[in-house]
Design a protein around this motif. Structure first.
Motif, PDB file in Angstrom:
ATOM      1  N   PHE A   1     -15.049  -1.761  -0.796  1.00  0.00           N
ATOM      2  CA  PHE A   1     -13.938  -0.832  -0.977  1.00  0.00           C
ATOM      3  C   PHE A   1     -12.744  -1.405  -1.733  1.00  0.00           C
ATOM      4  O   PHE A   1     -11.798  -0.674  -2.020  1.00  0.00           O
ATOM      5  N   ALA A   2     -12.726  -2.710  -2.025  1.00  0.00           N
ATOM      6  CA  ALA A   2     -11.541  -3.315  -2.650  1.00  0.00           C
ATOM      7  C   ALA A   2     -11.672  -3.383  -4.172  1.00  0.00           C
ATOM      8  O   ALA A   2     -12.770  -3.554  -4.714  1.00  0.00           O
ATOM      9  N   PHE A   3     -10.561  -3.245  -4.848  1.00  0.00           N
ATOM     10  CA  PHE A   3     -10.446  -3.363  -6.306  1.00  0.00           C
ATOM     11  C   PHE A   3     -10.846  -4.788  -6.732  1.00  0.00           C
ATOM     12  O   PHE A   3     -10.600  -5.753  -6.008  1.00  0.00           O
TER      13      PHE A   3
ATOM     14  N   SER B   1      -9.128 -12.271  -5.130  1.00  0.00           N
ATOM     15  CA  SER B   1      -7.920 -13.059  -4.845  1.00  0.00           C
ATOM     16  C   SER B   1      -7.455 -12.969  -3.400  1.00  0.00           C
ATOM     17  O   SER B   1      -6.742 -13.859  -2.928  1.00  0.00           O
TER      18      SER B   1
ATOM     19  N   THR C   1      -9.925  -7.273  -8.772  1.00  0.00           N
ATOM     20  CA  THR C   1      -8.968  -8.394  -8.730  1.00  0.00           C
ATOM     21  C   THR C   1      -8.608  -8.753  -7.292  1.00  0.00           C
ATOM     22  O   THR C   1      -8.423  -9.929  -6.961  1.00  0.00           O
ATOM     23  N   VAL C   2      -8.506  -7.728  -6.459  1.00  0.00           N
ATOM     24  CA  VAL C   2      -8.143  -7.937  -5.059  1.00  0.00           C
ATOM     25  C   VAL C   2      -9.286  -8.628  -4.312  1.00  0.00           C
ATOM     26  O   VAL C   2      -9.070  -9.542  -3.513  1.00  0.00           O
TER      27      VAL C   2
ATOM     28  N   ASN D   1      -7.856  -1.107   1.562  1.00  0.00           N
ATOM     29  CA  ASN D   1      -6.760  -0.259   1.075  1.00  0.00           C
ATOM     30  C   ASN D   1      -5.406  -0.945   1.230  1.00  0.00           C
ATOM     31  O   ASN D   1      -4.546  -0.860   0.349  1.00  0.00           O
TER      32      ASN D   1
ATOM     33  N   ASP E   1      -5.343  -3.447  -1.611  1.00  0.00           N
ATOM     34  CA  ASP E   1      -5.073  -2.835  -2.917  1.00  0.00           C
ATOM     35  C   ASP E   1      -3.582  -2.541  -3.059  1.00  0.00           C
ATOM     36  O   ASP E   1      -3.058  -2.447  -4.161  1.00  0.00           O
ATOM     37  N   THR E   2      -2.913  -2.395  -1.941  1.00  0.00           N
ATOM     38  CA  THR E   2      -1.468  -2.133  -1.950  1.00  0.00           C
ATOM     39  C   THR E   2      -0.675  -3.428  -2.065  1.00  0.00           C
ATOM     40  O   THR E   2       0.239  -3.523  -2.878  1.00  0.00           O
ATOM     41  N   LEU E   3      -1.028  -4.436  -1.262  1.00  0.00           N
ATOM     42  CA  LEU E   3      -0.205  -5.650  -1.161  1.00  0.00           C
ATOM     43  C   LEU E   3      -0.806  -6.871  -1.848  1.00  0.00           C
ATOM     44  O   LEU E   3      -0.097  -7.836  -2.104  1.00  0.00           O
ATOM     45  N   ASN E   4      -2.099  -6.867  -2.091  1.00  0.00           N
ATOM     46  CA  ASN E   4      -2.807  -8.028  -2.649  1.00  0.00           C
ATOM     47  C   ASN E   4      -2.345  -9.343  -2.014  1.00  0.00           C
ATOM     48  O   ASN E   4      -1.936 -10.280  -2.703  1.00  0.00           O
ATOM     49  N   PRO E   5      -2.405  -9.420  -0.665  1.00  0.00           N
ATOM     50  CA  PRO E   5      -1.957 -10.654  -0.006  1.00  0.00           C
ATOM     51  C   PRO E   5      -2.919 -11.800  -0.288  1.00  0.00           C
ATOM     52  O   PRO E   5      -4.085 -11.580  -0.627  1.00  0.00           O
ATOM     53  N   GLU E   6      -2.416 -13.022  -0.147  1.00  0.00           N
ATOM     54  CA  GLU E   6      -3.293 -14.182  -0.299  1.00  0.00           C
ATOM     55  C   GLU E   6      -4.318 -14.193   0.837  1.00  0.00           C
ATOM     56  O   GLU E   6      -5.491 -14.473   0.612  1.00  0.00           O
TER      57      GLU E   6
END
Lengths: 323, 323
Positions: free
Chosen positions: B290-292, B298, B294-295, B256, B259-264
């Protein structure tokens, strides 16, 4: 910024393309829109945008030198540096579109782009409910659920451009509704317009009592998110159960988002937010249940204020970098 | 930065105060530490820091002109602009401490401060597992669960300074464990060292089978997070159930957050992370659930690399602003 130069904002959608000319301070001076022509794999869209901008600059007897630049919000996956878009299926854009190159060549103006939810978030932060704050989270509840997150006055994009995918925060980890993204329990499946209807249908199946909503669903009438919220306001018991569940999931997601970012404002917009304070007050209740103490007192929930203008205003703000 | 000037990093904790002299590029050249004297309402702490810095600059035959400045990480609530700290109870600091004013006067060097988890996050981002990335999330699993979130190369603080309170993300909305913060179901109650033990005790009550962990708990032996992880590695069934639940909650929270920050990188540190890949691989499994999409592709999960040095390195990086 005290320049007299103007910004152009473009909000590209699947049905219409909205345009505005704004001052450098973000005040809209002119607004217009055209239909989106998605025929021929969307190949008319960019030429139509160029023609419409050039035509209106002439119409208002202005010159190119009076403009700082153009900013645009678009569906699909954006490469901000390259100025390209790919996978905007509601525009019929299946291949990579060199939007920036084409629009800069066709207008002679500098051009920047970002995705539509990010632009709406920028707009609400700058001139709307975000009150020009440093840290503002925007959530839009429409056909889907999207977000635009601003921290330290900058949009968050993340390494893969997927920052702000708040619609895909998992709010129901236990066998939640299947999402179009492939996973289960995403916020979008509960708090979008279609999510509200999905919940209403499921709750109606279980519900034994009397309720106008129950009757409509049993009769096979078409249900919308607006109908569910309107009936809830009229004390329909079933509709209230649905609204309460929607607000529970939204409150949980907003609280967890706020424990992460502690924004000054969480701004809620999009079609579902037309339910107004009736929605907001219930989301607030669950937000307070799930948010950390400092966050609960410092982060404020608000309804969006700019409506359809958020997109063009936020898009225009992308062009302030050229001032 | 190619200056030959040095940075000083200070990591103020309830037991020891760690110091380091670093190059402007973040390489540690000298390290030392002193005991934290929390007597007399912690009134010796700042004078001890000043004396220790001045003494070591003399000891290494250096001069004040060779330093860019000092950065420090501290427990408690930090006012970064004023340079003050309040409510650091493990230091006995009950009233407002004008730390910046005192240290600048006592050393003649410029001084910046932030909280300890933020400094550890800055350190891991700069010289550790974060690989100098633009967007890095750091989570520390210790007695509590803390975080330091960096987006667009800047720490997130939020309007009330509570950004990065990942320990208080609600991972169990249904009647979860009561947290010291007053709400229920916080990540900290499941993924901190004490949380792991709490889960082990609860699971042991329900468990009927044979298990060394079960026997220890039934015998009243003292259990630690390390014991639970070690037994799980040895295929203790009960211990594995506990570890799996810990990793489920961590995976949900990390997904979660991502999904908010999409950190490296999401970097996991702190005492509980000593379990290494055994922990990381299971967190990864739930993260992927649980992650989207693209997330998931990446954002990378990693173990922290700097250990106890993360704090002084990140603290020192606060002083690079004076270069």
């Amino acid at each position: 910024m005290t320049s007299n130069k103007k910004l152009i904002g473009v909000d590209l959608g699947g049905t219409t393309i909205k345009f505005a000319i704004l001052t450098a301070e973000g005040e809209i001076q002119e607004k217009w829109s055209i239909r989106t022509n998605i025929l021929d794999e969307g190949s008319h869209i960019v030429p139509d945008i160029i023609d419409s901008i050039n035509h209106h600059i002439d119409l208002y007897k202005m010159s190119k030198e009076q403009f700082i630049g153009i900013g645009m919000g678009t569906p699909g996956t954006v490469d901000r540096k390259a100025g390209t878009v790919i996978g905007a299926y509601n525009l019929n854009w299946k291949t990579l579109q060199p939007v920036k190159e084409q629009i800069e060549a066709g207008t002679g103006l500098k051009f920047a782009l970002d995705n539509d939810a990010n632009c709406a978030g920028l707009g609400e932060r700058w001139k709307g409910a975000g009150n020009d704050g440093d840290d503002v989270a925007f959530i839009t509840l429409g056909t889907g659920v999207g977000g635009g997150l601003i921290a330290n006055r900058q949009l968050l994009h993340g390494v893969g451009g997927a920052a702000g995918e708040v619609g895909h925060i998992t709010v129901e980890p236990n066998n939640g509704y299947l999402c179009t993204c492939g996973k289960r329990g995403c916020l979008e499946q509960y708090a979008s317009a279609t999510g509200v209807v999905h919940l209403a249908q499921d709750f109606a199946e279980e519900y034994e009592g009397n309720s106008p909503l129950k009757k409509m669903i049993d009769d096979g009438d078409e249900i919308t998110s607006k109908i569910v919220f309107d009936l809830a306001k009229q004390n329909d018991y079933l509709a209230n159960q649905v609204v309460d569940k929607v607000c529970y999931y939204l409150g949980l997601a907003v609280a967890n988002l706020s424990d992460t970012l502690n924004p000054e404002f969480v701004v809620i917009g999009g079609g579902v937010s037309a339910a107004g304070d009736f929605l907001l007050n219930r989301v607030q209740k669950y937000f307070e249940e799930f948010a950390f103490a400092t966050v609960k007192t410092s982060t404020k929930l608000k309804l969006a204020e700019l409506g359809n203008d958020a997109g063009v205003i936020g898009a225009a703000s992308l062009a302030t970098q050229f001032a």
